[in-house]
Write an enzyme that holds these catalytic residues in place. Structure first.
Site, PDB file in Angstrom:
ATOM      1  N   HIS A   1       0.918  -1.362   0.087  1.00  0.00           N
ATOM      2  CA  HIS A   1      -0.142   0.068   0.150  1.00  0.00           C
ATOM      3  C   HIS A   1       0.738   1.049   0.036  1.00  0.00           C
ATOM      4  O   HIS A   1       0.403   2.028  -0.964  1.00  0.00           O
ATOM      5  CB  HIS A   1      -0.758   0.017   1.318  1.00  0.00           C
ATOM      6  CG  HIS A   1      -1.669   1.170   1.242  1.00  0.00           C
ATOM      7  ND1 HIS A   1      -3.105   1.115   0.796  1.00  0.00           N
ATOM      8  CD2 HIS A   1      -1.624   2.418   1.827  1.00  0.00           C
ATOM      9  CE1 HIS A   1      -3.532   2.433   0.984  1.00  0.00           C
ATOM     10  NE2 HIS A   1      -2.566   3.197   1.780  1.00  0.00           N
ATOM     11  N   GLU A   2       1.871   1.189   0.873  1.00  0.00           N
ATOM     12  CA  GLU A   2       2.506   2.485   1.114  1.00  0.00           C
ATOM     13  C   GLU A   2       3.439   2.716  -0.387  1.00  0.00           C
ATOM     14  O   GLU A   2       3.732   3.693  -0.709  1.00  0.00           O
ATOM     15  CB  GLU A   2       3.666   2.344   2.270  1.00  0.00           C
ATOM     16  CG  GLU A   2       2.569   2.309   3.826  1.00  0.00           C
ATOM     17  CD  GLU A   2       1.749   3.387   3.611  1.00  0.00           C
ATOM     18  OE1 GLU A   2       1.442   4.257   3.106  1.00  0.00           O
ATOM     19  OE2 GLU A   2       0.857   3.090   4.720  1.00  0.00           O
TER      20      GLU A   2
ATOM     21  N   HIS B   1       1.572   4.298  -2.951  1.00  0.00           N
ATOM     22  CA  HIS B   1       1.290   5.727  -2.703  1.00  0.00           C
ATOM     23  C   HIS B   1       2.538   6.733  -3.451  1.00  0.00           C
ATOM     24  O   HIS B   1       2.584   7.829  -3.661  1.00  0.00           O
ATOM     25  CB  HIS B   1       1.527   6.127  -1.346  1.00  0.00           C
ATOM     26  CG  HIS B   1       0.245   6.144  -0.629  1.00  0.00           C
ATOM     27  ND1 HIS B   1      -0.773   7.281  -0.919  1.00  0.00           N
ATOM     28  CD2 HIS B   1      -0.282   5.662   0.494  1.00  0.00           C
ATOM     29  CE1 HIS B   1      -1.699   6.950  -0.262  1.00  0.00           C
ATOM     30  NE2 HIS B   1      -1.674   6.033   0.523  1.00  0.00           N
TER      31      HIS B   1
ATOM     32  N   GLU C   1      -5.833   7.904  -1.688  1.00  0.00           N
ATOM     33  CA  GLU C   1      -6.132   6.853  -0.816  1.00  0.00           C
ATOM     34  C   GLU C   1      -6.848   5.611  -1.537  1.00  0.00           C
ATOM     35  O   GLU C   1      -6.571   4.315  -1.317  1.00  0.00           O
ATOM     36  CB  GLU C   1      -6.646   7.113   0.363  1.00  0.00           C
ATOM     37  CG  GLU C   1      -5.636   7.948   1.285  1.00  0.00           C
ATOM     38  CD  GLU C   1      -4.764   7.280   2.037  1.00  0.00           C
ATOM     39  OE1 GLU C   1      -4.346   5.885   1.516  1.00  0.00           O
ATOM     40  OE2 GLU C   1      -3.878   7.981   2.763  1.00  0.00           O
TER      41      GLU C   1
ATOM     42  N   TYR D   1     -11.037   4.897   1.913  1.00  0.00           N
ATOM     43  CA  TYR D   1     -10.501   3.630   1.673  1.00  0.00           C
ATOM     44  C   TYR D   1     -11.415   2.582   0.819  1.00  0.00           C
ATOM     45  O   TYR D   1     -11.378   1.962  -0.295  1.00  0.00           O
ATOM     46  CB  TYR D   1      -9.681   2.980   2.674  1.00  0.00           C
ATOM     47  CG  TYR D   1      -8.441   3.733   3.078  1.00  0.00           C
ATOM     48  CD1 TYR D   1      -7.277   2.916   2.971  1.00  0.00           C
ATOM     49  CD2 TYR D   1      -8.713   4.743   4.000  1.00  0.00           C
ATOM     50  CE1 TYR D   1      -6.103   3.917   3.729  1.00  0.00           C
ATOM     51  CE2 TYR D   1      -7.752   5.573   4.560  1.00  0.00           C
ATOM     52  CZ  TYR D   1      -6.236   4.914   4.065  1.00  0.00           C
ATOM     53  OH  TYR D   1      -5.176   5.553   4.790  1.00  0.00           O
TER      54      TYR D   1
END
Length: 512
Positions: A360-361, A364, A383, A447
């Site tokens: 997930h990060e 980003h 997000e 989300y």
């Protein structure tokens, strides 16, 4: 199994990605099958923005700081070469000075029920003192203002015309708090996130001076170039947004010099306990900063696979390195350009969740890092795209069945659980952070429902158009700040349809 899952989900925390138990169950329920390659039809892809911003077209930060270990104090100077990109003359320039939010227990950016986790050894203040502000013509008057004194207003000697540059010199002192968050220190690491004066964004609506909300990631910034010199004890290893260009010994200290071009922010993590393992993918250096040997290979491989997969789906990661760093960070994970913070407890306790959060990060880096947006007003835009990107990682790496089970057991289950707790009509995803009633509502809508919207869009438009949209959106708005309207226009251009009704229904709750 489902009853057990929902009992666990019913207890989920209102903290970004504090989902250790949930994701463990979800991943264990997920059957891994061979990779199912998505068919991307490149003949429809049009590249809009191949040109990297020139050095003289973006703001530049030169920061020289010294960290005093015993006092947990940093003293530094910052030179900002600021370009007026607005159509109007500017009499003043505004900066966010986020450390002041940590000065009082009543103002820290944590929910009340999180204080104990954030301050494991009790509350102590953190803050930034602005000692002086100058230009080449001498001292500049300035004002500390805004909610929790988190805005620095600098008054210029002369009005700054559009496209004109000015240099501002800020002398500051920062006190680091004992907080297990973006900004603070714990038993293993010192986290330098959102720590220096950073210019606010000025756009058609004026200056964006939103406060540091406790919900979400309340940041909004422009692409800039950085040169950061950090002097601290030679006992520390330092992970950073920047590329290391020089490391010098000065007495008992190291002087680290980092440079980073075309990034949205600059973060660092320091630790005396760091070990480093490194690999490479497509010419990009991937680094894992860790404490436990058994987690090193896992975190490195996940980061490497994420970069590889997202490169193919969205467009190439434009930097030379990417680092994943274990951190005293109770929230789970946090993205910064070229560097992400990961809760070090997860390395030891939950490898399934470790994979999910790193993916997930890493996502980003595309959605927030390269393509920016106002995370206060349009949080869904980075997000939801990142949450859905995480599902795409599982689809590409483990197969469509794995992605579908993850979608059902994470996204749909999390959203439906929220609805069971708090049935609301006209659920609005696209709204300011301060309009969300709780972190639970924020997570469920931004989300989960945001990812549901993207899944619906994919089903409505088809895979070919959907993946073309992601590539074109990335190409067109790289190094810029995009809006929901920009994303919609790309969708409509690719599919040649009017999508107003779909966007209004999903994002604004119209006619639900």
């Amino acid at each position: 199994m489902e009853k057990c899952l929902f009992k666990v989900l019913a207890k989920f925390r209102d903290v970004k990605y504090r989902r250790n138990i949930i994701i463990s169950i979800i991943i264990l329920m997920t059957v891994l099958i061979p990779i199912n390659i998505l068919k991307i039809h490149k003949n429809r892809i049009r590249v809009f923005n191949e040109v990297i911003p020139q050095i003289d077209s973006v703001n530049e930060y030169e920061i020289n700081a010294v960290f005093y270990e015993e006092e947990k104090i940093m003293e530094g100077t910052e030179k900002i070469t600021y370009i007026n990109k607005s159509p109007n003359n500017l009499k003043s320039i505004y900066f966010h000075i986020y450390p002041n939010v940590f000065k009082y227990k009543e103002t820290v950016p944590f929910d009340e029920n999180e204080i104990v986790e954030a301050y494991k050894d009790g509350f102590e203040p953190g803050y930034i003192n602005i000692n002086s502000v100058k230009s080449s013509k001498g001292s500049l008057s300035f004002l500390i203002m805004g909610k929790d004194n988190s805005i620095l207003k600098v008054n210029l000697h002369d009005e700054l015309e559009p496209q004109e540059k000015t240099k501002i010199y800020i002398d500051f002192m920062i006190k680091i708090p004992p907080a297990y968050g973006r900004f603070g220190f714990g038993k293993n690491t010192i986290n330098f996130g959102n720590w220096y004066p950073i210019a606010s964004v000025v756009d058609e609506s004026g200056w964006n001076l939103e406060p540091y909300h406790s919900i979400g990631d309340p940041f909004f910034s422009d692409i800039s170039n950085y040169r950061v010199i950090m002097t601290m004890s030679s006992n520390y290893v330092l992970a950073s947004t920047g590329d290391l260009v020089k490391k010098e010994t000065t007495g008992k200290n190291y002087r680290w010099t980092f440079e980073a071009q075309n990034v949205r922010d600059f973060a660092m993590i320091a630790s005396k306990k760091y070990k480093i393992i490194e690999d490479e993918i497509q010419g990009i250096s991937i680094r894992s900063y860790y404490f436990e040997d058994e987690a090193a290979e896992i975190s490195l491989k996940v980061a490497k696979d994420s970069i590889d997969i997202f490169n193919k789906i969205f467009g190439r990661y434009p930097y030379k390195q990417f680092s994943v760093a274990a951190s005293d960070f109770y929230i789970g994970g946090m993205e910064y350009p070229k560097l992400v913070f990961i809760d070090e407890e997860i390395y030891r306790s939950n490898r399934e969740m470790l994979e999910y959060i790193i993916v997930h990060e890493t996502g980003h880096q595309w959605w927030y890092g390269v393509v920016g947006n106002n995370e206060i007003k349009e949080a869904w835009l980075d997000e939801a795209l990142t949450e859905y990107s995480t599902l795409l990682y599982y689809e590409k790496k483990y197969g469509e069945e794995s992605k579908n089970k993850m979608y059902k057991n994470m996204i749909l289950a999390g959203y439906n659980l929220y609805r069971n707790f708090d049935e609301r009509k006209n659920e609005i995803i696209l709204k300011d952070l301060d309009h969300f009633n709780s972190s639970r509502e924020y997570q469920a809508l931004v989300y989960y429902k945001g990812a549901m919207f993207l899944q619906h869009l994919r089903e409505e438009l088809g895979d070919e158009a959907f993946f073309d949209i992601l590539k074109v959106y990335f190409d067109k708005y790289k190094y810029e700040n995009a809006t929901t309207e920009d994303f919609k226009k790309v969708c409509e251009m690719i599919c040649d349809k009017n999508l107003n009704n779909i966007f209004e229904k999903w994002l604004m709750g119209v006619n639900e």
